[in-house]
Scaffold this motif. Structure first.
Motif, PDB file in Angstrom:
ATOM      1  N   HIS A  95       0.829  -1.204   0.000  1.00  0.00           N
ATOM      2  CA  HIS A  95       0.000   0.000   0.000  1.00  0.00           C
ATOM      3  C   HIS A  95       0.867   1.259   0.000  1.00  0.00           C
ATOM      4  O   HIS A  95       0.591   2.216  -0.743  1.00  0.00           O
ATOM      5  CB  HIS A  95      -0.921  -0.024   1.227  1.00  0.00           C
ATOM      6  N   LEU A  96       1.941   1.246   0.804  1.00  0.00           N
ATOM      7  CA  LEU A  96       2.811   2.420   0.859  1.00  0.00           C
ATOM      8  C   LEU A  96       3.600   2.592  -0.430  1.00  0.00           C
ATOM      9  O   LEU A  96       3.954   3.712  -0.812  1.00  0.00           O
ATOM     10  CB  LEU A  96       3.766   2.297   2.042  1.00  0.00           C
ATOM     11  N   ASP A 154      10.308   1.654   8.487  1.00  0.00           N
ATOM     12  CA  ASP A 154       9.852   1.041   9.741  1.00  0.00           C
ATOM     13  C   ASP A 154       9.319  -0.371   9.493  1.00  0.00           C
ATOM     14  O   ASP A 154       9.557  -1.281  10.310  1.00  0.00           O
ATOM     15  CB  ASP A 154       8.755   1.899  10.373  1.00  0.00           C
ATOM     16  N   ILE A 155       8.629  -0.582   8.407  1.00  0.00           N
ATOM     17  CA  ILE A 155       8.110  -1.912   8.098  1.00  0.00           C
ATOM     18  C   ILE A 155       9.254  -2.877   7.812  1.00  0.00           C
ATOM     19  O   ILE A 155       9.241  -4.035   8.261  1.00  0.00           O
ATOM     20  CB  ILE A 155       7.138  -1.830   6.896  1.00  0.00           C
ATOM     21  N   GLU A 171       8.287  12.087   2.420  1.00  0.00           N
ATOM     22  CA  GLU A 171       9.239  11.756   3.498  1.00  0.00           C
ATOM     23  C   GLU A 171       8.602  10.846   4.528  1.00  0.00           C
ATOM     24  O   GLU A 171       9.236   9.909   5.034  1.00  0.00           O
ATOM     25  CB  GLU A 171       9.740  13.048   4.141  1.00  0.00           C
ATOM     26  N   ASP A 172       7.338  11.079   4.871  1.00  0.00           N
ATOM     27  CA  ASP A 172       6.655  10.237   5.844  1.00  0.00           C
ATOM     28  C   ASP A 172       6.448   8.819   5.315  1.00  0.00           C
ATOM     29  O   ASP A 172       6.583   7.834   6.059  1.00  0.00           O
ATOM     30  CB  ASP A 172       5.304  10.857   6.218  1.00  0.00           C
ATOM     31  N   VAL A 173       6.113   8.701   4.030  1.00  0.00           N
ATOM     32  CA  VAL A 173       5.899   7.375   3.449  1.00  0.00           C
ATOM     33  C   VAL A 173       7.205   6.589   3.414  1.00  0.00           C
ATOM     34  O   VAL A 173       7.244   5.392   3.729  1.00  0.00           O
ATOM     35  CB  VAL A 173       5.297   7.502   2.038  1.00  0.00           C
ATOM     36  N   VAL A 174       8.289   7.250   3.030  1.00  0.00           N
ATOM     37  CA  VAL A 174       9.590   6.571   3.010  1.00  0.00           C
ATOM     38  C   VAL A 174       9.977   6.121   4.403  1.00  0.00           C
ATOM     39  O   VAL A 174      10.493   5.011   4.602  1.00  0.00           O
ATOM     40  CB  VAL A 174      10.661   7.516   2.410  1.00  0.00           C
TER      41      VAL A 174
END
Length: 315
Positions: A135-136, A151-152, A143-146
């Motif tokens: 999904h990401l 984190d995943i 920057e937040d998505v990266v």
């Protein structure tokens, strides 16, 4: 009264003279003196030897059963099975052997259940993590998505490390391996490692689980490469054990924190700052591998100024 004792050959002549009367007693020496005393000594010696032989046979049977039980326990300590063992000996020894076998079955069953549980948890968590990562990946790479995708990935690496610590290498069978070649294969992936091999001609073969040992050595080398720039690996072979010394020139660990550093999920950020993602499992996994082979792993101060990891495997 006068008494005379005259020895004539094999007879004794006893004369008692009182005045003009003489009482004379003549008897054979065998009636007075035991001339077959050596026969008694011979028979006593034979019976003593017989009793000693029976005692030694009895004790040997008990000692042999105790030694076999000791060998069984040592095999269990090295992670080996002993399916062919059958308890024998005294009743107490048989009871102890049955208790050891029952304890091992319980421990193996507990370890299998724990591994199955953690494997199920890992599998169940990886599925939603994969969906989140997909999904990401379809979103705009802000920057937040990266950061979320990183984190995943960290969570997936964490799950993999936890599962590896839980299940270990129990399914791998032991086999004879050349330790010098195995260590060379482990260090060839690290550019700053200097390997000091043992002298030629020494028997470097050990009965080990090669993948487990290689993984343990690489965990220690990863830890050394993470905190140091110069690494040395020494392999010393003696009649009793193979000793591996992994030295680095990093900041090291204070001696009072050696025990804590070998515990799972332990991070000593005060002394060795993390330069990469770490879960505090590398040294713990290596220690478990050494213990499962009947060896040991300990920490010491390195001549290079950093940390020395001593990895010992018994012959």
């Amino acid at each position: 009264v006068e008494l005379y004792l005259v020895e004539e050959g094999r007879r004794l002549d006893i004369r008692v003279v009182s005045g003009d009367q003489i009482m004379r007693v003549v008897m054979d020496r065998k009636q007075i003196i035991i001339v077959n005393g050596h026969v008694f000594i011979v028979w006593a010696t034979i019976f003593a030897l017989l009793i000693m032989g029976l005692s030694l046979a009895f004790l040997r049977n008990h000692v042999r059963s105790i030694m076999r039980l000791t060998k069984l326990i040592r095999a269990f300590g090295r992670g080996q099975s002993a399916d062919t063992y059958r308890p024998f000996g005294a009743r107490e020894i048989r009871a102890a052997a049955k208790a050891v076998l029952r304890m091992r079955r319980n421990l193996v069953r507990y370890a299998d259940q724990r591994t199955i549980l953690l494997a199920g948890v890992s599998h169940d968590l990886r599925t939603p993590l994969a969906r989140l990562q997909l999904h990401l990946a379809l979103q705009e790479q802000t920057e937040d998505v990266v950061s979320a995708r990183q984190d995943i990935r960290d969570m997936e690496a964490m799950l993999k490390a936890y599962l590896a610590f839980a299940e270990g290498e129990e399914i791998e069978g032991a086999q004879a391996c050349h330790m010098t070649e195995l260590v060379q294969e482990s260090v060839q992936h690290y550019p700053n490692v200097r390997f000091i091999a043992p002298e030629q001609g020494l028997d470097a073969h050990l009965q080990i689980r090669p993948l487990a040992i290689k993984r343990a050595l690489e965990n220690v080398l990863d830890n050394a490469a993470k905190y140091g720039t110069q690494i040395e690996v020494h392999l010393i072979i003696d009649p009793k054990a193979h000793c591996h010394y992994i030295d680095d020139d990093g900041p090291g660990i204070p001696p009072e924190q050696y025990d804590a550093a070998l515990q799972p999920f332990s991070k000593l950020n005060e002394t060795r700052k993390d330069r990469a993602l770490s879960f505090g499992l590398g040294l713990a996994l290596a220690k478990n591998t050494a213990l499962s082979h009947g060896g040991q792993l300990s920490l010491h101060a390195s001549p290079l100024g950093g940390l020395r990891v001593k990895f010992v495997l018994p012959r």
